[in-house]
Design an enzyme around this catalytic site. Structure first.
Site, PDB file in Angstrom:
ATOM      1  N   ALA B 148     -16.001 -12.652  25.277  1.00 18.19           N
ATOM      2  CA  ALA B 148     -15.298 -13.657  24.479  1.00 18.19           C
ATOM      3  C   ALA B 148     -16.259 -14.770  24.056  1.00 18.19           C
ATOM      4  O   ALA B 148     -16.107 -15.353  22.984  1.00 18.19           O
ATOM      5  CB  ALA B 148     -14.134 -14.228  25.280  1.00 18.19           C
ATOM      6  N   SER B 149     -17.251 -15.046  24.895  1.00 19.77           N
ATOM      7  CA  SER B 149     -18.261 -16.053  24.522  1.00 19.77           C
ATOM      8  C   SER B 149     -18.936 -15.669  23.216  1.00 19.77           C
ATOM      9  O   SER B 149     -19.135 -16.507  22.334  1.00 19.77           O
ATOM     10  CB  SER B 149     -19.352 -16.170  25.601  1.00 19.77           C
ATOM     11  OG  SER B 149     -18.815 -16.460  26.858  1.00 19.77           O
ATOM     12  N   HIS B 187     -11.632 -22.557  27.347  1.00 24.34           N
ATOM     13  CA  HIS B 187     -12.697 -22.042  28.208  1.00 24.34           C
ATOM     14  C   HIS B 187     -14.023 -22.730  27.915  1.00 24.34           C
ATOM     15  O   HIS B 187     -14.311 -23.096  26.782  1.00 24.34           O
ATOM     16  CB  HIS B 187     -12.835 -20.530  27.990  1.00 24.34           C
ATOM     17  CG  HIS B 187     -13.690 -19.861  29.004  1.00 24.34           C
ATOM     18  ND1 HIS B 187     -15.023 -19.564  28.788  1.00 24.34           N
ATOM     19  CD2 HIS B 187     -13.411 -19.446  30.254  1.00 24.34           C
ATOM     20  CE1 HIS B 187     -15.510 -18.972  29.865  1.00 24.34           C
ATOM     21  NE2 HIS B 187     -14.556 -18.885  30.780  1.00 24.34           N
ATOM     22  N   ASP B 266      -8.476 -17.167  20.766  1.00 23.47           N
ATOM     23  CA  ASP B 266      -9.087 -16.585  21.963  1.00 23.47           C
ATOM     24  C   ASP B 266      -7.969 -16.225  22.939  1.00 23.47           C
ATOM     25  O   ASP B 266      -7.335 -17.102  23.518  1.00 23.47           O
ATOM     26  CB  ASP B 266     -10.042 -17.614  22.582  1.00 23.47           C
ATOM     27  CG  ASP B 266     -10.528 -17.228  23.966  1.00 23.47           C
ATOM     28  OD1 ASP B 266     -10.327 -16.071  24.379  1.00 23.47           O
ATOM     29  OD2 ASP B 266     -11.126 -18.099  24.639  1.00 23.47           O
ATOM     30  N   ASN B 295     -10.147  -9.420  25.627  1.00 22.74           N
ATOM     31  CA  ASN B 295     -11.067  -8.606  26.428  1.00 22.74           C
ATOM     32  C   ASN B 295     -10.361  -7.453  27.131  1.00 22.74           C
ATOM     33  O   ASN B 295      -9.835  -7.641  28.228  1.00 22.74           O
ATOM     34  CB  ASN B 295     -11.752  -9.475  27.485  1.00 22.74           C
ATOM     35  CG  ASN B 295     -12.731 -10.454  26.904  1.00 22.74           C
ATOM     36  OD1 ASN B 295     -13.153 -10.307  25.762  1.00 22.74           O
ATOM     37  ND2 ASN B 295     -13.109 -11.444  27.682  1.00 22.74           N
TER      38      ASN B 295
END
Lengths: 471, 471
Positions: B148-149, B187, B266, B295
């Protein structure tokens, strides 16, 4: 799928891949499918209820294999190698089962600690200067990243952060006009790193040996300073993708010292050769760099992804992007071991050091050296075939596993046509490159199993296509 | 290691991991080693000549296992899940053997084409708006990224490039003062993405439900515009890491439309739950986003790494970092299929769509739904245990597999102490978080095999440690 069913399926899959790799010469190296071939072979959506394992196994040959270009074939000479090995596959299976996401020491200590030791083993194996290794009280150390692209980017961002701190700026969008440097022969990922970071990237003109030299770099830097720009980062390449040429690290390193710039060395392909002492001369001057990267997943028998990156001062990286939410904090984070999440772009990370561990142990230093030397000798075999045919010329000296050649008395268009015909023949696969406007064909020794007969077959195909084209 | 030797070793490894996963409850979930434990267990350098496979197998228990925190244990309730599954492991073995580096369609067509179809299957499975899928003549489509980053960063960089083009700027360091937005609950990787890109990131104060709302975002944007800053990018979160809270996508989406900003969603953890229709209400407003990421490697039985990212207009990404050297060019690049190298940070990529294919087929839609629903029901079981004990409070409503709880009449320090004791007990593992200065304990249902008895055992341990602490 329960454990016992998995054991049966795994045996089938293991038998399948051993058969695949053993008999890979029987497959056409380049896929012949047309774009869009795959969708009609599959249902429109995932099934509602489970399929049978046997149907999946059958579909590998029906759906996947027609569209595979076989990177592990001894007739695959494109790009650079992407070695696979059985020990690395075994390590991946173990890593997959553990399923640890080792972003911090605490998240699974073995994941961080094995990586620390393996990066030291690997660094020693290639003769890295001691300052790049982990030492008690020191600041050096290595980390496994995904790719050379990530390494170049992380180093660039660290260098940017460091320079902005020196200048008293915060790293936000209205910072001063920074500029980075690399050779006009360097990999496209360097240019992309500049784009990602939003900084200017200057391509320094290389010399007639496709080597970035100190004086040219110095001149570019001085011109930029005169324009009010602020130099901060230089990428030197050991073994370019285009022709496997080498920047002059010593000269570049001295220039970066003079101007206080971060010096990163990208040896993505050639770095593996440093396991052999006779190739260490390629990295003279590396002691002047701040960071060094090469890809064991290219030429050192470790499956993708495993890109090895070392820093002399890892604090420069950690300080650059330190974000520390409570859910990631732990008691040992001020300790002796790194929290690797600060050393990379993603947060999550697999237990990739198992691959390095298994491979270094199952081959040993001598086995890895033998692998490199065998590939280099096969490249020289191909070089000799080329030299014996007066229609061709070697475009650039062969040092490692890449041979750059072309039709001597023909223009770029004719060489392009030859390569097109070679690839259309389906026996071998190569890709082209261009340097200083000259088009040439790249023959890279890639597959672990390539032997002398394979190289003869590849050369025979080049000759055959040349005869057809020129006669 | 030759093929036949590998077959024997692979059988050993397969038996080992099945045994590991089957009997994982017998292992202490959190490692007890001290930092630095591993180095003394290994030689100082790689061996000169090959080791024996049997010694490596022995060293797994001797060297690695003492330092492993067992993410697949049913008593692992930390962070969020990192599911592993047998079908995904089989897919990784195949991907490892093929060793294709699918940066372009041409590099191995099956690698790109299966990914295209699997991202459509997966998108349909979670009920994504049609515009995010690949459609003939359309611009939507999905890609597998590492994390996800990476997704947040790629979207941010694409948004930056798009905005700078609109403004007539080139994407270099002296561009105008851009500013991005996300919730104060989002996050840490969002904050890092801002750092990497060198842009301001504004943390918008969330409401009492830890939700970013339209009016608060609008106010922040207006204040920044007044200061001369240029808003360009907003990240909304579906299922925050801290407490699994939800931003109001509809309100945020409308604000981003009003100001012409890129809206990225996200759903790293919560996205997997969308395979169940009853959780689709969580993504109301998603149709207003430009990009969406979740994810499968967290909660959908696909081994790390497999982060699914969709764009409504993939041209915005491709145009942002297009670098096209000759050695990567091929004849089909203007075709129907994407060259995924333009969609991601690295150049190289594994054949990760095999994992999605095997998992979706071997579980089926119903199997995946059953997995999610079972985990949610186990979370509610734990929630009920907590509610029945008057010393505790549920800190935030439970919607999926995360339970946030704390000692009701105690301060942060006492709750911190309780968690420390729980983890020191070695029976279960959890991590804390904090929201609006209140410390709480996170209980995440993680392991695929967690059952009702396991949850009882975990709760019993919490009670035991609480009794010891408070009495």
């Amino acid at each position: 799928m329960e454990g016992e069913e998995f054991k049966v399926a795994a045996k089938e899959m293991v038998d399948y891949i051993v058969d695949y790799l053993t008999n890979i010469r029987e497959r056409r190296v380049v896929s012949e499918v047309e774009p869009g071939y795959l969708r009609p072979l599959l249902p429109h959506a995932a099934p509602d209820t489970p399929d049978q394992w046997k149907d999946i196994m059958t579909d590998i040959e029906r759906v996947i294999m027609p569209g595979v270009t076989h990177w592990q074939s001894p007739y695959f000479h494109a790009y650079y190698p992407a070695n696979v090995s059985y020990p690395a596959i075994l390590a991946d299976v173990l890593s997959d089962a553990l399923g640890t996401i080792g972003f911090s020491w605490n998240a699974s200590p073995a994941c961080t600690e094995l990586e620390v030791v393996m990066m030291d083993w690997l660094g020693q194996l290639i003769g890295l200067p001691q300052e790049f290794l982990f030492t008690p009280g020191g600041t050096g150390g290595g980390v496994i990243l995904s790719t050379a692209s990530e390494a170049t980017l992380v180093a660039l961002l660290s260098a940017r952060s460091k320079k902005l701190k020196e200048l008293g700026h915060t790293p936000i969008s209205d910072h001063p006009p920074l500029v980075a440097y690399t050779s006009d022969q360097s990999h496209s990922s360097v240019e992309r790193a500049g784009m990602f970071a939003g900084v200017r990237l200057r391509l320094v003109t290389s010399d007639e040996q496709f080597s970035m030299r100190g004086p040219a770099l110095r001149q570019a830097i001085l011109a930029d300073i005169k324009e009010g720009l602020i130099p901060f980062y230089v990428v030197g390449t050991v073994g370019t993708t285009s022709a496997c040429s080498y920047d002059n690290l010593k000269e570049i390193g001295e220039v970066t010292r003079e101007f206080g710039l971060w010096f990163h060395v990208d040896a993505a392909y050639a770095g593996s050769a440093l396991v052999c002492e006779e190739f260490r001369y390629l990295m003279i001057g590396l002691e002047l760099a701040q960071s060094f990267n090469f890809n064991p997943h290219k030429w050192l028998l470790v499956n993708f992804d495993c890109s090895a990156m070392w820093y002399k001062n890892s604090n420069d990286v950690v300080d650059a992007f330190n974000v520390d939410p409570l859910y990631l904090k732990h008691e040992n984070q001020e300790g002796l071991l790194p929290d690797y999440r600060h050393w990379q772009i993603p947060l999550g990370r697999r237990f990739r050091s198992l691959k390095l561990w298994f491979v270094m142990r199952m081959y040993g230093k001598q086995g890895l050296q033998a692998h490199i030397r065998r590939h280099v000798s096969l490249a020289h075999q191909f070089e000799n075939h080329v030299k014996e045919d007066s229609r061709f010329e070697i475009f650039f000296p062969v040092t490692l596993g890449l041979v750059c050649f072309r039709l001597k008395n023909e223009d770029n268009a004719m060489n392009e046509k030859l390569l097109k015909n070679i690839n259309a023949g389906g026996v071998v696969h190569m890709v082209p490159s261009k340097a200083k406007d000259v088009y040439f064909i790249r023959f890279a020794v890639c597959s672990v199993d390539t032997n002398s007969d394979d190289v003869k077959i590849s050369w025979k195909e080049v000759k055959k296509q040349t005869d057809l084209l020129l006669n």
